[in-house]
Design a protein around this motif. Structure first.
Motif, PDB file in Angstrom:
ATOM      1  N   ALA A  13       0.890  -1.458  -0.010  1.00 31.48           N
ATOM      2  CA  ALA A  13      -0.064   0.040   0.376  1.00 31.48           C
ATOM      3  C   ALA A  13       0.682   1.504   0.088  1.00 31.48           C
ATOM      4  N   VAL A  14       2.197   1.076  -0.078  1.00 34.08           N
ATOM      5  CA  VAL A  14       3.177   2.858   0.208  1.00 34.08           C
ATOM      6  C   VAL A  14       4.330   2.128  -0.598  1.00 34.08           C
ATOM      7  N   VAL A  15       4.739   2.326  -1.644  1.00 33.59           N
ATOM      8  CA  VAL A  15       5.247   3.223  -2.961  1.00 33.59           C
ATOM      9  C   VAL A  15       6.271   4.103  -3.004  1.00 33.59           C
ATOM     10  N   LYS A  16       7.874   4.140  -2.922  1.00 31.20           N
ATOM     11  CA  LYS A  16       8.925   4.614  -2.058  1.00 31.20           C
ATOM     12  C   LYS A  16       9.369   5.498  -3.739  1.00 31.20           C
ATOM     13  N   PHE A  17       9.379   6.981  -4.263  1.00 33.12           N
ATOM     14  CA  PHE A  17       9.569   7.522  -5.746  1.00 33.12           C
ATOM     15  C   PHE A  17       9.821   8.933  -5.073  1.00 33.12           C
ATOM     16  N   LEU A  18      11.239   8.988  -5.237  1.00 31.56           N
ATOM     17  CA  LEU A  18      11.873   9.548  -4.975  1.00 31.56           C
ATOM     18  C   LEU A  18      12.554   9.697  -3.286  1.00 31.56           C
ATOM     19  N   GLY A  19      12.069   8.901  -3.068  1.00 32.22           N
ATOM     20  CA  GLY A  19      12.912   9.450  -0.985  1.00 32.22           C
ATOM     21  C   GLY A  19      11.521   9.166  -0.690  1.00 32.22           C
ATOM     22  N   THR A  20      10.408   9.460  -0.882  1.00 31.82           N
ATOM     23  CA  THR A  20       9.053   9.910   0.131  1.00 31.82           C
ATOM     24  C   THR A  20       8.140   8.818  -0.449  1.00 31.82           C
ATOM     25  N   ASN A  21       7.274   8.370   0.825  1.00 39.65           N
ATOM     26  CA  ASN A  21       6.618   7.215   0.540  1.00 39.65           C
ATOM     27  C   ASN A  21       5.177   7.564   0.425  1.00 39.65           C
ATOM     28  N   VAL A  22       4.476   7.000  -0.804  1.00 35.49           N
ATOM     29  CA  VAL A  22       3.811   7.650  -1.374  1.00 35.49           C
ATOM     30  C   VAL A  22       2.467   6.421  -1.426  1.00 35.49           C
ATOM     31  N   PRO A  23       1.788   6.984  -0.828  1.00 32.86           N
ATOM     32  CA  PRO A  23       0.474   5.543  -0.506  1.00 32.86           C
ATOM     33  C   PRO A  23      -0.447   5.347  -1.776  1.00 32.86           C
ATOM     34  N   THR A  24      -1.035   3.801  -2.457  1.00 32.86           N
ATOM     35  CA  THR A  24      -1.305   3.549  -3.083  1.00 32.86           C
ATOM     36  C   THR A  24      -1.977   2.754  -2.565  1.00 32.86           C
ATOM     37  N   THR A  25      -2.579   1.662  -3.668  1.00 29.52           N
ATOM     38  CA  THR A  25      -3.530   0.706  -3.421  1.00 29.52           C
ATOM     39  C   THR A  25      -2.642  -0.595  -4.041  1.00 29.52           C
ATOM     40  N   VAL A  26      -3.632  -1.623  -2.495  1.00 25.60           N
ATOM     41  CA  VAL A  26      -1.876  -3.341  -3.458  1.00 25.60           C
ATOM     42  C   VAL A  26      -3.003  -3.822  -4.455  1.00 25.60           C
ATOM     43  N   GLY A  27      -1.891  -3.626  -4.983  1.00 28.17           N
ATOM     44  CA  GLY A  27      -2.731  -3.668  -6.574  1.00 28.17           C
ATOM     45  C   GLY A  27      -2.903  -3.126  -7.578  1.00 28.17           C
ATOM     46  N   ALA A  28      -2.033  -1.832  -7.494  1.00 26.64           N
ATOM     47  CA  ALA A  28      -2.278  -0.426  -8.533  1.00 26.64           C
ATOM     48  C   ALA A  28      -1.307  -1.068  -9.710  1.00 26.64           C
ATOM     49  N   ASN A  29      -2.142  -0.096 -10.656  1.00 31.69           N
ATOM     50  CA  ASN A  29      -1.544  -0.671 -12.052  1.00 31.69           C
ATOM     51  C   ASN A  29      -0.467   0.609 -12.209  1.00 31.69           C
ATOM     52  N   ALA A  30       0.659   0.870 -13.323  1.00 28.48           N
ATOM     53  CA  ALA A  30       1.434   2.310 -13.818  1.00 28.48           C
ATOM     54  C   ALA A  30       0.849   3.301 -13.171  1.00 28.48           C
ATOM     55  N   THR A  31      -0.329   2.983 -14.350  1.00 27.00           N
ATOM     56  CA  THR A  31      -1.359   4.160 -14.298  1.00 27.00           C
ATOM     57  C   THR A  31      -2.210   4.754 -13.272  1.00 27.00           C
ATOM     58  N   THR A  32      -1.990   4.042 -12.081  1.00 26.83           N
ATOM     59  CA  THR A  32      -2.967   4.432 -10.543  1.00 26.83           C
ATOM     60  C   THR A  32      -1.331   4.809 -10.049  1.00 26.83           C
ATOM     61  N   MET A  33      -0.725   4.608  -9.903  1.00 24.97           N
ATOM     62  CA  MET A  33       0.535   4.547  -9.696  1.00 24.97           C
ATOM     63  C   MET A  33       0.932   5.721 -10.101  1.00 24.97           C
ATOM     64  N   ALA A  34       1.414   6.004 -11.405  1.00 21.75           N
ATOM     65  CA  ALA A  34       1.554   7.673 -11.673  1.00 21.75           C
ATOM     66  C   ALA A  34       0.489   8.952 -11.110  1.00 21.75           C
ATOM     67  N   SER A  35      -0.743   8.761 -11.072  1.00 24.22           N
ATOM     68  CA  SER A  35      -1.624   9.394 -10.521  1.00 24.22           C
ATOM     69  C   SER A  35      -2.077   9.294  -8.953  1.00 24.22           C
ATOM     70  N   ILE A  48       6.139  15.486  -2.242  1.00 25.45           N
ATOM     71  CA  ILE A  48       7.859  14.900  -2.200  1.00 25.45           C
ATOM     72  C   ILE A  48       8.246  16.288  -3.476  1.00 25.45           C
ATOM     73  N   ILE A  49       7.620  16.731  -3.542  1.00 24.53           N
ATOM     74  CA  ILE A  49       9.160  17.781  -3.995  1.00 24.53           C
ATOM     75  C   ILE A  49       9.468  18.573  -2.985  1.00 24.53           C
ATOM     76  N   ALA A  50       8.688  17.976  -1.523  1.00 14.10           N
ATOM     77  CA  ALA A  50       9.267  19.739  -0.399  1.00 14.10           C
ATOM     78  C   ALA A  50      10.565  18.469   0.161  1.00 14.10           C
ATOM     79  N   GLU A  51      10.333  17.362   0.108  1.00 24.63           N
ATOM     80  CA  GLU A  51      11.108  16.447   0.643  1.00 24.63           C
ATOM     81  C   GLU A  51      12.462  16.361  -0.370  1.00 24.63           C
ATOM     82  N   TRP A  52      12.114  16.052  -1.859  1.00 23.48           N
ATOM     83  CA  TRP A  52      13.489  16.272  -2.412  1.00 23.48           C
ATOM     84  C   TRP A  52      14.574  17.298  -2.265  1.00 23.48           C
ATOM     85  N   ASN A  53      13.171  18.642  -2.344  1.00 27.22           N
ATOM     86  CA  ASN A  53      14.493  19.933  -2.220  1.00 27.22           C
ATOM     87  C   ASN A  53      15.004  20.214  -0.996  1.00 27.22           C
TER      88      ASN A  53
END
Length: 740
Positions: free
Chosen positions: A292-314, A323-328
């Motif tokens: 239910a969590v995927v890490k992107f650019l060092g930030t844990n992004v909440p999602t759902t189990v079984g989410a595909n690539a399009t859903t994850m991008a959204s 994400i931007i705040a932690e990255w910057n």
């Protein structure tokens, strides 16, 4: 009759003295510096009515010599001593470059290129990689050893100069002492003292060129500068060591050839007017989330189990604020402005002042795969006006338009305008970029204080203080705008040749890249100014062993063989670093060789980075082991061509292009040729000096045969005068007998 007796008596005394002089000459035949003596006689003055004369008198006893021949002889010996010393130094250099068939730098260079060929056959072979690393490090070590050995000879030569000058001063003092004794001599001619002084003069001429005047007073000059005057006034020779730091001035001269056009006015203000372009990079997503969590650019992004690539991008776009705040926060030099989603793609838009940003590597998190980012379709590459300083072809510092300059703590902003206020005027733009660059260079830990940058040239006060342009004591202080950008002056903090460095500025105005090197007419190299002085007057030697030494420790003498060979080694090191740093492969499978040519190419964006060797000279040259793991087949194919490339431009003129091996062999041949030429000159000068010595010896040296002839002559004269006295005695006896 008594007159006859008087004449015979003068002849008898003169002949006796002449016989004594011959015996003295024979006794001193082997005495060093002894010049044969000659008894000078003249007829006694006629002081009465006698018409036959009053006899002979002894005027003095002089030395047999020829001042003209003597002066030319010591000049020839001085020249010979200079050549001998040069030959000795060249012999030391020749031994440094000595090689056998299986050892030496040439063999090491061949082994390095052979190891590149081996790795080329199997790029992932760890044994071959280790072989390349070892051979590359041997090349660097041996180049640096060659260079250091030459420096060691320089150090020894400087030490010898000081020792020789000590000897010179001792000789001068002794000449002064002898001259005083000559003056104090109350009777007779002090020929023994004159011989000793001549001997000291000849010894002095081995070190330096001397000129001697014996007219009213004795005077000795060294290279035209008086060292002994009025017989006994001796002036000491001193060794002056003045190490002038390298100073690079980045400015242009106006059409009058005198007025400085600041670097800022001539380039920055004309080019830094374009709006920056924000870079966009696209990341492709694939896979299905397993959590239910995927890490992107060092930030844990909440999602759902079984989410595909399009859903994850959204989901990523939804949480972009976090994400931007932690990255910057973690990447102040790569700040993101926006993140958007389109299908299974994520588009990252960076802040426009960040310029060209490195791609994000491949990544995977809980079933979602993020492919490495690429520039967005259309090739939107981030570009922004910037100024980059490259130090020793190794360290780069960049100031970017719109950037804020911070202290080493990364928090405290620098007041680059020096107005006491941190405001928008302290953000880098075309009006303050030079001050920003000055601060960055002066505070750089990588450069380590080896150089110091000034905004405009400083004024040197009488006490040696360097007064900057924003100080009211500076002659060109501008009270209306004391802290304005002027032009950059970069000076080594180490005086002399040891503090030498290379520097270059790259001005990027978003459309074109300009490489700016120092203004040669306004700049000066690091100079080891080693010379001799008498009473603060510099001596320009023309002969003697010390001349050869001075010529080869004084960097701007024009005859410095040490610098000549070190320069060649530096050219080799710099070229090796340049050609193994980057390249471009053309469509016809030819190459644009080396970073220098790549940066001039219109296709610089196709540059392939190698970074195998780095450095601007022998001392800064190093092999970058980490680059071994990035060597692909294409890169190795390029590196393999360097061994046989005959058009390598080592000296920048393009007139002496050759291969690496040929360049080094040419250097060794030059060393041998120079030694051979000096040996030939030494033989010729030795023959000239010997001929002059022989001619002079015929005048001054004692010749046994000649002295024996003189002895017989003077003995006969003595006997003749004695016979005359006997005859007069007999005549007087006869007269007295007749009286009786």
């Amino acid at each position: 009759m008594l007159n006859i007796l008087n004449v015979a008596q003068t002849g008898l005394k003169t002949s006796q003295t002449q016989v004594e002089n011959v015996m003295n000459n024979l006794a001193n035949e082997g005495t060093e510096g002894y010049k044969k003596r000659v008894v000078n006689v003249s007829e006694l003055e006629h002081s009465d009515a006698r018409i036959t004369g009053r006899g002979v008198q002894i005027d003095d006893v002089s030395r047999a010599t020829n001042i003209y021949m003597y002066q030319n002889l010591i000049k020839a010996e001085s020249t010979l001593s200079n050549i001998d010393e040069l030959g000795s130094m060249l012999a030391d250099i020749e031994s440094i470059f000595y090689e056998t068939e299986d050892s030496g730098f040439s063999a090491d260079l061949d082994r390095y290129f052979n190891s590149i060929e081996n790795l080329r056959t199997s790029p992932q072979n760890e044994v071959y990689k280790n072989d390349v690393e070892n051979n590359a490090k041997v090349i660097v070590a041996n180049l640096q050893t060659l260079y250091k050995n030459i420096e060691d000879v320089e150090t020894t030569t400087l030490s010898n100069i000081k020792e020789n000058v000590g000897e010179i001063n001792n000789i001068l003092k002794e000449i002064g002492n002898i001259s005083q004794k000559i003056i104090d001599t109350s009777s007779g001619t002090p020929n023994d003292l004159l011989d000793k002084r001549d001997l000291l003069e000849k010894e002095l001429a081995k070190y330096i060129d001397v000129q001697i005047s014996r007219e009213d007073h004795y005077e000795l000059s060294i290279a035209g500068v008086t060292a002994v005057r009025f017989d006994t006034n001796v002036r000491e020779v001193t060794v002056i060591e003045n190490y002038i730091p390298q100073k690079d001035v980045y400015a242009k001269l106006d059409n009058d050839g005198k007025t400085i056009v600041p670097f800022q006015d001539s380039l920055i203000s004309d080019t830094w007017n374009d709006n920056p372009i924000a870079e966009r990079q696209v990341i492709e997503l694939s896979g299905t989330s397993t959590n239910a969590v995927v890490k992107f650019l060092g930030t844990n992004v909440p999602t759902t189990v079984g989410a595909n690539a399009t859903t994850m991008a959204s989901d990523i776009e939804t949480n972009k604020g976090t994400i931007i705040a932690e990255w910057n926060k973690e990447h102040p030099d790569r700040e993101i402005d926006d993140i958007t989603a389109s299908g299974s793609q994520i588009t990252i838009t960076y802040v426009d002042i960040e310029g060209d940003v490195p791609a994000i590597d491949n990544d995977e998190s809980n079933g979602i795969v993020f492919s490495g980012s690429i520039e967005s379709p259309g090739g939107q590459k981030g570009e922004v006006d910037s100024l980059t300083f490259v130090y020793n072809n190794e360290i780069s510092l960049t100031v970017t338009k719109g950037e804020k300059i911070y202290a080493s703590d990364g928090v405290t902003q620098i007041d680059i305008n020096n107005d006491g206020v941190i405001d928008a005027a302290d953000t880098v733009d075309e009006t303050n970029v030079l001050k920003a660059m000055m601060y960055k260079i002066n505070q750089s830990q990588d450069i380590g204080g080896n150089i110091k940058v000034y905004n405009g040239d400083y004024h040197l006060a009488d006490d040696g203080e360097k007064i900057p342009t924003n100080d009211s004591r500076h002659p060109k202080f501008d009270p209306s705008n004391p802290n304005k950008d002027r032009y950059l002056v970069i000076e080594s903090t180490t005086g002399g040749e040891k503090g030498s460095f290379t520097g270059e500025f790259i001005v990027n105005d978003s459309n074109v890249k300009n490489h700016q090197t120092k203004n040669e007419s306004l700049s000066n190299k690091g100079i080891d100014d080693i010379h001799l002085e008498i009473y603060e007057k510099e001596i320009s030697l023309t002969g003697g062993s010390v001349k050869a030494m001075i010529d080869n420790v004084k960097t701007d003498s024009g005859s410095n063989i040490f610098n000549e060979y070190k320069d060649k080694l530096n050219q080799f090191a710099k070229t090796l670093s340049n050609l193994t740093d980057s390249y471009i492969e053309n469509s016809d499978q030819t190459y644009v060789y080396g970073t220098d040519e790549v940066e001039l190419s219109s296709e610089e964006d196709k540059k392939v980075l190698l970074n195998l060797f780095s450095g601007a000279d022998v001392k800064s040259l190093k092999f970058n082991t980490a680059s071994l793991n990035t060597l692909t087949q294409d890169k190795l194919d390029y590196l393999a061509t360097l061994q046989w490339r005959e058009e390598v431009n080592f000296d920048g003129t393009g007139l002496n292009n050759q291969t690496f091996s040929q360049f080094y062999q040419t250097l060794r041949v030059e060393v041998a040729d120079n030694k051979e030429n000096v040996d030939f000159s030494q033989g010729a000068q030795a023959a000239v000096t010997e001929s002059m010595q022989n001619a002079y010896d015929k005048i001054t040296k004692v010749d046994k045969d000649e002295e024996m002839i003189q002895l017989i002559k003077f003995q006969s004269a003595y006997e003749a005068n004695a016979k005359m006295i006997t005859i007069v005695d007999e005549m007087l006896a006869t007269l007295l007998g007749m009286k009786r």
